[in-house]
Scaffold this motif. Structure first.
Motif, PDB file in Angstrom:
ATOM      1  N   UNK A   1      24.559 -13.360  15.921  1.00 31.96           N
ATOM      2  CA  UNK A   1      25.604 -12.009  16.048  1.00 31.96           C
ATOM      3  C   UNK A   1      27.164 -13.172  16.419  1.00 31.96           C
ATOM      4  N   UNK A   2      28.305 -12.636  14.910  1.00 29.47           N
ATOM      5  CA  UNK A   2      29.806 -13.538  15.261  1.00 29.47           C
ATOM      6  C   UNK A   2      29.692 -12.865  16.351  1.00 29.47           C
ATOM      7  N   UNK A   3      30.369 -12.076  16.498  1.00 29.19           N
ATOM      8  CA  UNK A   3      31.362 -11.971  17.884  1.00 29.19           C
ATOM      9  C   UNK A   3      30.299 -13.339  19.093  1.00 29.19           C
ATOM     10  N   UNK A   4      29.229 -12.847  18.911  1.00 32.66           N
ATOM     11  CA  UNK A   4      28.075 -14.014  19.853  1.00 32.66           C
ATOM     12  C   UNK A   4      28.499 -15.592  19.848  1.00 32.66           C
ATOM     13  N   UNK A   5      28.877 -15.678  18.840  1.00 29.59           N
ATOM     14  CA  UNK A   5      29.467 -17.920  18.556  1.00 29.59           C
ATOM     15  C   UNK A   5      30.791 -17.996  18.714  1.00 29.59           C
ATOM     16  N   UNK A   6      31.131 -16.600  18.775  1.00 27.29           N
ATOM     17  CA  UNK A   6      32.669 -16.220  19.051  1.00 27.29           C
ATOM     18  C   UNK A   6      32.654 -16.795  20.490  1.00 27.29           C
TER      19      UNK A   6
ATOM     20  N   UNK B   1      32.913  -2.411  32.917  1.00 29.07           N
ATOM     21  CA  UNK B   1      32.483  -1.784  32.005  1.00 29.07           C
ATOM     22  C   UNK B   1      33.212  -1.138  31.437  1.00 29.07           C
ATOM     23  N   UNK B   2      34.553  -0.433  31.700  1.00 32.30           N
ATOM     24  CA  UNK B   2      35.076  -0.042  30.294  1.00 32.30           C
ATOM     25  C   UNK B   2      35.504  -0.886  28.829  1.00 32.30           C
ATOM     26  N   UNK B   3      35.859  -2.360  29.429  1.00 28.45           N
ATOM     27  CA  UNK B   3      36.013  -3.177  28.633  1.00 28.45           C
ATOM     28  C   UNK B   3      35.048  -4.120  28.340  1.00 28.45           C
ATOM     29  N   UNK B   4      34.281  -4.485  28.599  1.00 29.58           N
ATOM     30  CA  UNK B   4      32.812  -4.953  27.901  1.00 29.58           C
ATOM     31  C   UNK B   4      32.901  -5.197  26.341  1.00 29.58           C
ATOM     32  N   UNK B   5      33.352  -3.312  25.102  1.00 27.57           N
ATOM     33  CA  UNK B   5      32.745  -3.450  23.483  1.00 27.57           C
ATOM     34  C   UNK B   5      34.071  -4.384  23.081  1.00 27.57           C
ATOM     35  N   UNK B   6      35.446  -4.199  24.189  1.00 35.22           N
ATOM     36  CA  UNK B   6      36.528  -4.428  23.272  1.00 35.22           C
ATOM     37  C   UNK B   6      36.891  -6.175  23.833  1.00 35.22           C
ATOM     38  N   UNK B   7      36.782  -6.320  24.167  1.00 33.00           N
ATOM     39  CA  UNK B   7      36.395  -8.128  25.226  1.00 33.00           C
ATOM     40  C   UNK B   7      35.775  -9.155  24.358  1.00 33.00           C
ATOM     41  N   UNK B   8      34.540  -8.297  24.018  1.00 32.22           N
ATOM     42  CA  UNK B   8      33.383  -9.152  23.066  1.00 32.22           C
ATOM     43  C   UNK B   8      33.111  -9.848  22.026  1.00 32.22           C
TER      44      UNK B   8
ATOM     45  N   UNK C   1      43.034  -8.763  21.497  1.00 31.80           N
ATOM     46  CA  UNK C   1      42.971  -7.716  22.610  1.00 31.80           C
ATOM     47  C   UNK C   1      43.827  -6.506  22.186  1.00 31.80           C
ATOM     48  N   UNK C   2      43.805  -5.021  23.170  1.00 25.54           N
ATOM     49  CA  UNK C   2      44.850  -4.172  22.591  1.00 25.54           C
ATOM     50  C   UNK C   2      45.189  -4.580  24.165  1.00 25.54           C
ATOM     51  N   UNK C   3      46.078  -3.438  23.778  1.00 25.74           N
ATOM     52  CA  UNK C   3      46.809  -3.677  25.245  1.00 25.74           C
ATOM     53  C   UNK C   3      46.434  -2.726  26.594  1.00 25.74           C
ATOM     54  N   UNK C   4      45.440  -1.655  25.718  1.00 27.38           N
ATOM     55  CA  UNK C   4      44.289  -0.591  27.014  1.00 27.38           C
ATOM     56  C   UNK C   4      43.488  -1.640  27.539  1.00 27.38           C
ATOM     57  N   UNK C   5      42.611  -2.898  26.850  1.00 25.12           N
ATOM     58  CA  UNK C   5      41.666  -3.759  27.135  1.00 25.12           C
ATOM     59  C   UNK C   5      42.569  -4.269  28.310  1.00 25.12           C
TER      60      UNK C   5
END
Length: 273
Positions: free
Chosen positions: A168-173, A194-201, A208-212
């Motif tokens: 995955x490109x996100x994994x490499x990043x 746990x709620x920030x896992x997908x938006x931080x990966x 990263x957005x302000x909510x995260x």
């Protein structure tokens, strides 16, 4: 003619001869030495008696300190057991001084500042990953690898090392940003949020957005992750958050004021007076 007198003379001669033989024997016998008498002499006054302290108890060698190797391989990639020992061994890659950012992070003062916020081993891992261009230590499982390596799967239960050829490109990043080597290790590091896992990966601070960020700056779930969640946040910042550690009173997120606007306000206030 012989008479009784001759018998007496003969007895006297024999007795006289025996007496001479006894005297000769006594004369030739060695005299007995006198008995030895052992006398104790007092010790000289210049002798100093040294009192030796008792020897210390023998040290029991700790098995995990000196016997176990610095690096071991459980079957799915080498792991770093002793981070400090690894840093001093020939296994560790030298800092990438040709990279300006890596050269800046490679300073010993940066490591000392990181140790004020993280545990020593976690701080060394973050410092090592940020001061090396390609060499990485996973902060979660301590796997040693290089960027671009195809790593075996950590979740295989059948004893075989399954290698996913599609990366995955996100994994490499994420490997480049924090050093976390797999999605599983990233989940362990972000378990507090746990709620920030997908938006931080695989994302840096500006992505990263302000909510995260509000979630990451929150108290978390209180699971206790040995500083991995803090490392997760610090690795995304361009200065690792050291500016906030050293200068906590300065708001680095505030937008700089427009100098033209400031000058106009100054002239207006000057005229009003």
């Amino acid at each position: 003619m012989p008479g009784p007198c001759n018998s007496k003379k003969k007895k006297k001669a024999v007795a006289k001869k025996n007496k001479k033989n006894t005297s000769a024997i006594q004369a030739t016998a060695l005299p007995e030495p006198p008995p030895l008498v052992h006398e104790l002499e007092p010790p000289p006054s210049d002798i100093v008696c040294t009192i030796h302290e008792p020897l210390p108890a023998p040290r029991v060698q700790e098995f995990h300190e000196e016997v176990l190797p610095i690096i071991h391989d459980p079957g799915n990639g080498p792991r770093v057991r002793d981070v400090r020992g690894f840093l001093a061994s020939f296994f560790a890659q030298p800092p990438s001084l040709e990279d300006p950012l890596c050269a800046e992070f490679s300073q010993e003062e940066v490591l000392q500042m990181l140790c004020t916020a993280l545990s020593e081993e976690t701080a060394i891992v973050l410092w090592y990953n940020k001061s090396r261009a390609t060499s990485r230590i996973c902060p979660s499982c301590r796997r040693l690898y290089r960027l671009g390596d195809i790593l075996p799967d950590l979740t295989s239960d059948d004893g075989e090392n399954h290698i996913n050829e599609i990366r995955s490109p996100l994994l490499a990043r994420e490997q480049e940003i924090s050093g976390l080597c797999s999605p599983l290790c990233f989940i362990v590091a972000s378990f507090e949020y746990p709620s920030a896992i997908k938006t931080t990966w695989g994302r840096t601070a500006d992505q990263i957005d302000d909510f995260t960020w509000d979630l990451l700056n929150g108290p978390g779930d209180g699971q206790g992750d040995k500083g991995l969640s803090l490392l997760l946040k610090m690795a995304r910042l361009p200065d690792l958050g050291l500016g906030q550690l050293c200068l906590p009173d300065i708001d680095f997120d505030a937008e700089p004021e427009d100098p033209t606007y400031s000058k106009q306000n100054y002239e207006r206030d000057k005229i009003s007076y």
